[in-house]
Design an enzyme around this catalytic site. Sequence first.
Site, PDB file in Angstrom:
ATOM      1  N   GLY A  55      -7.786  -0.869 -19.557  1.00 26.86           N
ATOM      2  CA  GLY A  55      -7.319  -2.026 -20.305  1.00 26.86           C
ATOM      3  C   GLY A  55      -6.960  -1.663 -21.727  1.00 26.86           C
ATOM      4  O   GLY A  55      -7.316  -0.568 -22.203  1.00 26.86           O
ATOM      5  N   CYS A  82     -11.349   4.582 -17.260  1.00 23.30           N
ATOM      6  CA  CYS A  82     -10.922   4.471 -18.656  1.00 23.30           C
ATOM      7  C   CYS A  82     -11.720   3.364 -19.368  1.00 23.30           C
ATOM      8  O   CYS A  82     -12.907   3.519 -19.622  1.00 23.30           O
ATOM      9  CB  CYS A  82      -9.420   4.260 -18.732  1.00 23.30           C
ATOM     10  N   TYR A  83     -11.111   2.233 -19.678  1.00 20.82           N
ATOM     11  CA  TYR A  83     -11.856   1.135 -20.300  1.00 20.82           C
ATOM     12  C   TYR A  83     -13.017   0.718 -19.409  1.00 20.82           C
ATOM     13  O   TYR A  83     -14.094   0.356 -19.902  1.00 20.82           O
ATOM     14  CB  TYR A  83     -10.932  -0.056 -20.569  1.00 20.82           C
ATOM     15  N   HIS A 172      -7.021   8.422 -15.704  1.00 20.07           N
ATOM     16  CA  HIS A 172      -6.495   7.458 -14.723  1.00 20.07           C
ATOM     17  C   HIS A 172      -6.194   8.171 -13.397  1.00 20.07           C
ATOM     18  O   HIS A 172      -5.136   8.777 -13.232  1.00 20.07           O
ATOM     19  CB  HIS A 172      -5.227   6.798 -15.255  1.00 20.07           C
ATOM     20  N   GLU A 174      -5.456   6.785 -10.661  1.00 26.41           N
ATOM     21  CA  GLU A 174      -4.508   6.012  -9.847  1.00 26.41           C
ATOM     22  C   GLU A 174      -3.059   6.414 -10.041  1.00 26.41           C
ATOM     23  O   GLU A 174      -2.201   6.075  -9.219  1.00 26.41           O
ATOM     24  CB  GLU A 174      -4.678   4.514 -10.128  1.00 26.41           C
ATOM     25  N   GLY A 227      18.191 -13.104   3.000  1.00 23.80           N
ATOM     26  CA  GLY A 227      18.632 -11.826   3.539  1.00 23.80           C
ATOM     27  C   GLY A 227      17.963 -10.655   2.865  1.00 23.80           C
ATOM     28  O   GLY A 227      18.109  -9.508   3.291  1.00 23.80           O
ATOM     29  N   GLY A 228      17.187 -10.923   1.793  1.00 18.75           N
ATOM     30  CA  GLY A 228      16.415  -9.869   1.152  1.00 18.75           C
ATOM     31  C   GLY A 228      15.243  -9.469   2.017  1.00 18.75           C
ATOM     32  O   GLY A 228      14.922 -10.114   3.022  1.00 18.75           O
ATOM     33  N   ASP A 230      11.955  -9.567   1.501  1.00 14.62           N
ATOM     34  CA  ASP A 230      10.809 -10.477   1.562  1.00 14.62           C
ATOM     35  C   ASP A 230      11.065 -11.679   2.473  1.00 14.62           C
ATOM     36  O   ASP A 230      10.268 -11.976   3.361  1.00 14.62           O
ATOM     37  CB  ASP A 230      10.446 -10.963   0.154  1.00 14.62           C
ATOM     38  N   SER A 231      12.183 -12.382   2.247  1.00 17.48           N
ATOM     39  CA  SER A 231      12.456 -13.571   3.060  1.00 17.48           C
ATOM     40  C   SER A 231      12.732 -13.189   4.512  1.00 17.48           C
ATOM     41  O   SER A 231      12.392 -13.944   5.439  1.00 17.48           O
ATOM     42  CB  SER A 231      13.628 -14.372   2.480  1.00 17.48           C
ATOM     43  N   LYS A 372       5.204  -4.546  -2.216  1.00 17.62           N
ATOM     44  CA  LYS A 372       6.560  -4.425  -1.672  1.00 17.62           C
ATOM     45  C   LYS A 372       6.651  -3.371  -0.571  1.00 17.62           C
ATOM     46  O   LYS A 372       7.271  -3.608   0.476  1.00 17.62           O
ATOM     47  CB  LYS A 372       7.537  -4.055  -2.803  1.00 17.62           C
TER      48      LYS A 372
END
Length: 517
Positions: A55, A82-83, A172, A174, A227-228, A230-231, A372
């Site tokens: 953070g 870290c934090y 970090h 990650e 048409g993306g 996600d949808s 995503k």
Amino acid sequence: MSENILIIDFGSQVTQLIARRVRECGIYCEIHPFNKVTDSFIKDFAPNGIILSGGPSSVTEKGSPRAAEYIFSMGLPVLGICYGQQTMVEQLGGKVESSEKREFGRAFIHIEKNSIIFNGICKQGDKKQVWMSHGDHVTVIPKGFSVIASSEGAPFAIIADEARHFYGVQFHPEVAHTPDGAALIKNFAYKICGCKGGWSMSTFRDREIEKIREQVGSGRVLCGLSGGVDSSVVAALLHEAIGDQLLCVLVDHGLMRLNETESIVNFFRDEFHVPMIHCDASELFLSKLKDEIDPEKKRKIIGATFIDVFEKEAKKAGGADFLAQGTLYPDVIESVNFVGGKSITIKTHHNVGGLPERMNMKLVEPLRELFKDEVRQLGRELGLSEEIVGRHPFPGPGLAVRMPGQKITKENLNILRKADAIYIDEIKKAGLYDEIWQALAVLLPVRTVGVMGDSRSYDYALALRAVTSTDGMTADFYQFNHEFLGRVSNRIINEVKGINRVTYDITSKPPGTIEWE
């Protein structure tokens, strides 16, 4: 969920990467802000372990955030990053101080002692590259802790109380710049928290289908289909779960790419057999956008008009009980603001958020636990083609936000569509499409002098953009070779009447956004 890791967020810009690393291990996890995690919440969530994120604050400052004290008395393994390491140290009786020697970027740690968290990664005496980002550092460790690794700027780069299963790392793990960071997180999840793995997209799919059926019952669900990725995945998942109880509505605002609407309709109606309404509202949208060049106003006009059209079509079709949205996990995660005040709006995002209240519908958001890349995996599980699940992101307002500082006309839209199609075609022919997060063409609001066929031309300039990214939050420009750019430029100028100059955008994000508006 039989296995969970709880990630407590202290506002790091890379907290989402922690969750991605945990899920890559086949373990489910969630991110929650530090000030929302209560004793009862943890008991209900029943995590196998807890990770405290980094953070922007300093634990040396009065009023800086802290982890809830009971986290350290519940018998759960804790990893502080870290934090997260620093607040754990302070809260357990150690000390953190500001340092004159700060560490930002690549650093090297020296392994002072063997530990289970390094199992199979390295051993005492080894030297490992990590990525640091800190100004404060631990100066006194709490009772029961020992030093596992040190660096030039952080004598307590890794500390551990192995008896209580508390671990703290100053770097970090990650981020990709810590090469063995993902393995360290996996060791924490498997070796220390006792997780077995088993969370997969296949299990998620089966579980989510059951949840949808339980939530919807015999009700009807509307889904706005763009048409993306996600949808499209939402539509496919809902159709598998509830069949003809689903009705998709595709509102064509006339701002799509070349032949895009037709291909979406053909796939979902003719190949996937999803009930669908296709509404061509392009003339309405273009009339509403007439003479408007301000990007925020364009977005708001498109968003409001979309809601009006969607609502009208839904009522014509008999209405519905539920509205499906492609909300993703990054949209759900609360941002932690330590200083108060209103967040700055970079740009308004186009969605159908105003519909549930207006139409008295409940929301169905089956992707709200996914990132995503996980949505793409789910799409493959559902049998969607790679052409759909691998598509680059495309903004809701479409090509309207790729024509900065100029009026949106049919003529200009057609010029941009043709140029964009050539650009994407060349990227695919070169085998580069999957290496790029997003590629786009931007029709600039300037005309330039050129010479074409021994005659003077005075036509538009076009900018090309392509970026690499993992999540769209930061991005760097893709480094095409000049031969490729020359080939694309030559095709566009020769094949698209109205363009006589092509440029390439080499701006990263930040400072620029991926889209131009």
